[in-house]
Design a protein around this motif. Structure first.
Motif, PDB file in Angstrom:
ATOM      1  N   GLY A  54       0.815  -1.208   0.000  1.00  0.00           N
ATOM      2  CA  GLY A  54       0.000   0.000   0.000  1.00  0.00           C
ATOM      3  C   GLY A  54       0.852   1.262   0.000  1.00  0.00           C
ATOM      4  O   GLY A  54       2.055   1.212  -0.276  1.00  0.00           O
ATOM      5  N   PRO A  55       0.233   2.396   0.322  1.00  0.00           N
ATOM      6  CA  PRO A  55       0.942   3.679   0.251  1.00  0.00           C
ATOM      7  C   PRO A  55       2.142   3.739   1.188  1.00  0.00           C
ATOM      8  O   PRO A  55       2.087   3.273   2.329  1.00  0.00           O
TER       9      PRO A  55
ATOM     10  N   GLY B 123      -7.018  -1.591   0.737  1.00  0.00           N
ATOM     11  CA  GLY B 123      -6.348  -0.311   0.529  1.00  0.00           C
ATOM     12  C   GLY B 123      -5.993  -0.114  -0.925  1.00  0.00           C
ATOM     13  O   GLY B 123      -6.363  -0.902  -1.792  1.00  0.00           O
ATOM     14  N   ARG B 124      -5.257   0.927  -1.173  1.00  0.00           N
ATOM     15  CA  ARG B 124      -4.856   1.260  -2.546  1.00  0.00           C
ATOM     16  C   ARG B 124      -3.463   0.697  -2.804  1.00  0.00           C
ATOM     17  O   ARG B 124      -2.490   1.039  -2.123  1.00  0.00           O
ATOM     18  N   ALA B 125      -3.346  -0.159  -3.815  1.00  0.00           N
ATOM     19  CA  ALA B 125      -2.060  -0.762  -4.149  1.00  0.00           C
ATOM     20  C   ALA B 125      -1.182   0.240  -4.880  1.00  0.00           C
ATOM     21  O   ALA B 125      -1.641   0.916  -5.810  1.00  0.00           O
ATOM     22  N   GLU B 126       0.087   0.342  -4.453  1.00  0.00           N
ATOM     23  CA  GLU B 126       0.997   1.285  -5.095  1.00  0.00           C
ATOM     24  C   GLU B 126       2.285   0.640  -5.590  1.00  0.00           C
ATOM     25  O   GLU B 126       2.884   1.109  -6.555  1.00  0.00           O
TER      26      GLU B 126
ATOM     27  N   SER C  15      -0.140   0.422 -11.130  1.00  0.00           N
ATOM     28  CA  SER C  15      -1.007   1.494 -11.612  1.00  0.00           C
ATOM     29  C   SER C  15      -2.277   0.906 -12.189  1.00  0.00           C
ATOM     30  O   SER C  15      -2.385  -0.302 -12.414  1.00  0.00           O
ATOM     31  N   ALA C  16      -3.250   1.767 -12.418  1.00  0.00           N
ATOM     32  CA  ALA C  16      -4.493   1.385 -13.091  1.00  0.00           C
ATOM     33  C   ALA C  16      -4.250   1.370 -14.596  1.00  0.00           C
ATOM     34  O   ALA C  16      -3.222   1.854 -15.079  1.00  0.00           O
TER      35      ALA C  16
ATOM     36  N   ASN D  52      -8.327  -2.702 -10.877  1.00  0.00           N
ATOM     37  CA  ASN D  52      -8.790  -1.877  -9.772  1.00  0.00           C
ATOM     38  C   ASN D  52      -7.680  -1.835  -8.741  1.00  0.00           C
ATOM     39  O   ASN D  52      -7.374  -2.842  -8.105  1.00  0.00           O
ATOM     40  N   VAL D  53      -7.045  -0.712  -8.578  1.00  0.00           N
ATOM     41  CA  VAL D  53      -5.939  -0.617  -7.623  1.00  0.00           C
ATOM     42  C   VAL D  53      -6.434  -0.422  -6.201  1.00  0.00           C
ATOM     43  O   VAL D  53      -5.640  -0.499  -5.261  1.00  0.00           O
ATOM     44  N   ASP D  54      -7.723  -0.153  -6.016  1.00  0.00           N
ATOM     45  CA  ASP D  54      -8.310  -0.097  -4.681  1.00  0.00           C
ATOM     46  C   ASP D  54      -8.791  -1.505  -4.332  1.00  0.00           C
ATOM     47  O   ASP D  54      -9.820  -1.976  -4.831  1.00  0.00           O
TER      48      ASP D  54
END
Length: 488
Positions: free
Chosen positions: A30-31, A72-75, A93-94, A105-107
């Motif tokens: 995640g972030p 969460g948001r994958a980074e 990234s998307a 979907n990165v979320d």
């Protein structure tokens, strides 16, 4: 896009990289602002993770999948190889972005399957080929969609209510509809059963406090309440750990009369599945009394000869199609051949190699129940599922969950672990989940129960929910948790 490589090695070409990455773990992060939490762990297949691709590269092959256990948001991602300290990192990234991995979907939502469906591995030109590594991945996040997976449970007879004259009050007869198979535990190899009038415990080893007539009445009631259910009988050597192969009290003391007695019992009870729970081990800790990895990578075990003989004897006595033959398999028992590098390495590493290498014995088994219970640090039950599916391609392979306190290792399966393992059976298309055992948490409770320390009801209801089975909201056992706790 070239991605960063750190650690112990430059690789000379794409095939070398493919070999190193087989069996790796791909951590989805995640972030960075939040400490880069691990959102999901995607397992790279051990066998053929890459196939020949375009322009000298290798394309993804096999199922690369994991469960989102931290939403969460994958980074970014970090790919860790099985051995050494090599680490491959990249960005996420998307669609339309410039990441090394592109997700639809990165979320990432909790509990969903993260599957990598396509990608290409290549090595760029340059003096340092390691730094020229190129790995472009594409994946999707989907809810786990079951495809006929089943849930089965082992019934511990020693914790059953001692009221055989009232079968409607037994835990055995109140099993909910999501249970596909219940296995009666444990009969001993030296059966002495002759008729329904016999005392079950005295003649079979099953610790049921009643006669054959009373057990048959209970099983008939169970079948009336759950017409779909399959009933199995597990045979186990029993006693303290340390019974060796060729011990007269164990499997070596079992003869055709004992097998005939088992056959008589299962026919009287309407049982159609025999579960061979061969766990004979040496009391000696000398290395030549357990499984040994040979210089050529092969495995030899002290138990090989007797184990093969026992499985063949049961298959001969209980032929298809009337009977199904199951085998309870040690957790790291299929770690040989392409899986020989898997960790941890213990006394049972490669325990079933003798079964898998003999075509007659391998094909004799219809069902494999992996005793994938908590082990030493580093053990991954999903790797064991992958290994057994490879070693026994014709068998229905079930991954095991264990209730009660930690067993051989220091780690207790959490409900999040169970979700990951249940989803893996769906993603890999294997037979399903089995639970050992049904009544342990009732007979020897270790409260308080929670997401981190689930009881057998929580595990059973979670499997039933993920497999979309009937009565998924009903507890397996009265007297334990009556609902599934909230997950993140």
């Amino acid at each position: 896009m070239a991605i960063a490589v750190s650690g112990d090695g430059a690789a000379s070409g794409v095939s070398t990289w493919a070999a190193r990455l087989a069996g790796a773990d791909l951590l989805i992060l995640g972030p960075a602002a939040q400490g880069s939490p691990v959102l999901a762990t995607v397992r790279v297949p051990v066998v053929s993770p890459f196939a020949t691709g375009a322009n000298g590269g290798l394309a993804l092959s096999g199922a690369w999948l994991g469960t989102v256990l931290h939403p969460g948001r994958a980074e970014s991602f970090r790919l860790r190889v099985l051995e050494g300290n090599l680490s491959v990192t990249g960005t996420i990234s998307a669609p339309g972005g410039g990441g090394d991995m592109v997700l639809e979907n990165v979320d990432l939502p909790f509990g969903d399957l993260l599957t990598l469906s396509s990608g290409l591995l290549g090595v760029g030109a340059g003096n340092d080929s390691a730094r020229g590594l190129q790995l472009a991945l594409k994946g999707a996040v989907t809810s786990a969609k079951p495809d006929g997976q089943r849930f089965k449970v082992h019934w511990d007879s020693w914790f059953e209510r001692p009221t055989p004259a009232y079968p409607e009050q037994l835990y055995l007869t109140t099993i909910p509809a999501y249970v596909g198979t219940v296995t009666l535990c444990f009969g001993r190899p030296q059966f002495l059963y002759e008729s329904l009038s016999d005392n079950v415990y005295a003649t079979t080893g099953l610790q049921f406090d009643g006669t054959g007539h009373q057990l048959r009445s209970a099983l008939d009631l169970l079948r009336m309440r759950q017409p779909h259910i399959r009933i199995a009988l597990a045979i186990q050597q029993g006693g303290k750990l340390g019974f060796e192969p060729y011990d007269w009290k164990g499997w070596a003391g079992m003869h055709s009369g004992h097998l005939a007695s088992i056959r008589k019992f299962v026919d009287d009870m309407g049982i159609r599945e025999i579960d061979v729970d061969y766990e004979a081990v040496s009391s000696s800790m000398d290395s030549d009394k357990h499984c040994m990895i040979q210089p050529d990578g092969d495995v030899r075990c002290f138990t090989d000869g007797e184990l093969v003989r026992v499985v063949k004897a049961f298959r001969d006595r209980f032929p298809r199609p009337q009977y199904t033959l199951a085998f309870d398999a040690y957790n790291t028992g299929a770690y040989f051949g392409p899986f020989s590098r898997q960790k941890p390495v213990g006394w049972n590493h490669g325990y079933v190699a003798a079964l898998a290498k003999d075509p007659q014995t391998r094909d004799a088994l219809d069902v494999i129940n992996i005793m994938s219970f908590d082990e030493q640090e580093g053990y991954d039950p999903v790797r064991a599922l992958e290994a057994y599916s490879h070693a026994f391609p014709k068998a229905q392979v079930y991954l095991g969950l264990r209730s009660g306190p930690p067993w051989h290792g220091s780690n207790k399966m959490s409900l999040l672990n169970c979700l990951d393992y249940i989803n893996a059976t769906i993603g890999l298309g294997t037979a399903g989940i089995w639970l050992y055992s049904m009544l342990w948490d009732l007979g020897e409770p270790t409260p308080p129960y929670s997401v981190a320390h689930p009881d057998s009801n929580m595990m059973a209801m979670l499997a039933a929910r993920q497999f979309q089975l009937p009565d998924a909201d009903k507890p397996l056992v009265a007297g334990l948790s009556d609902r599934l706790p909230a997950l993140p």
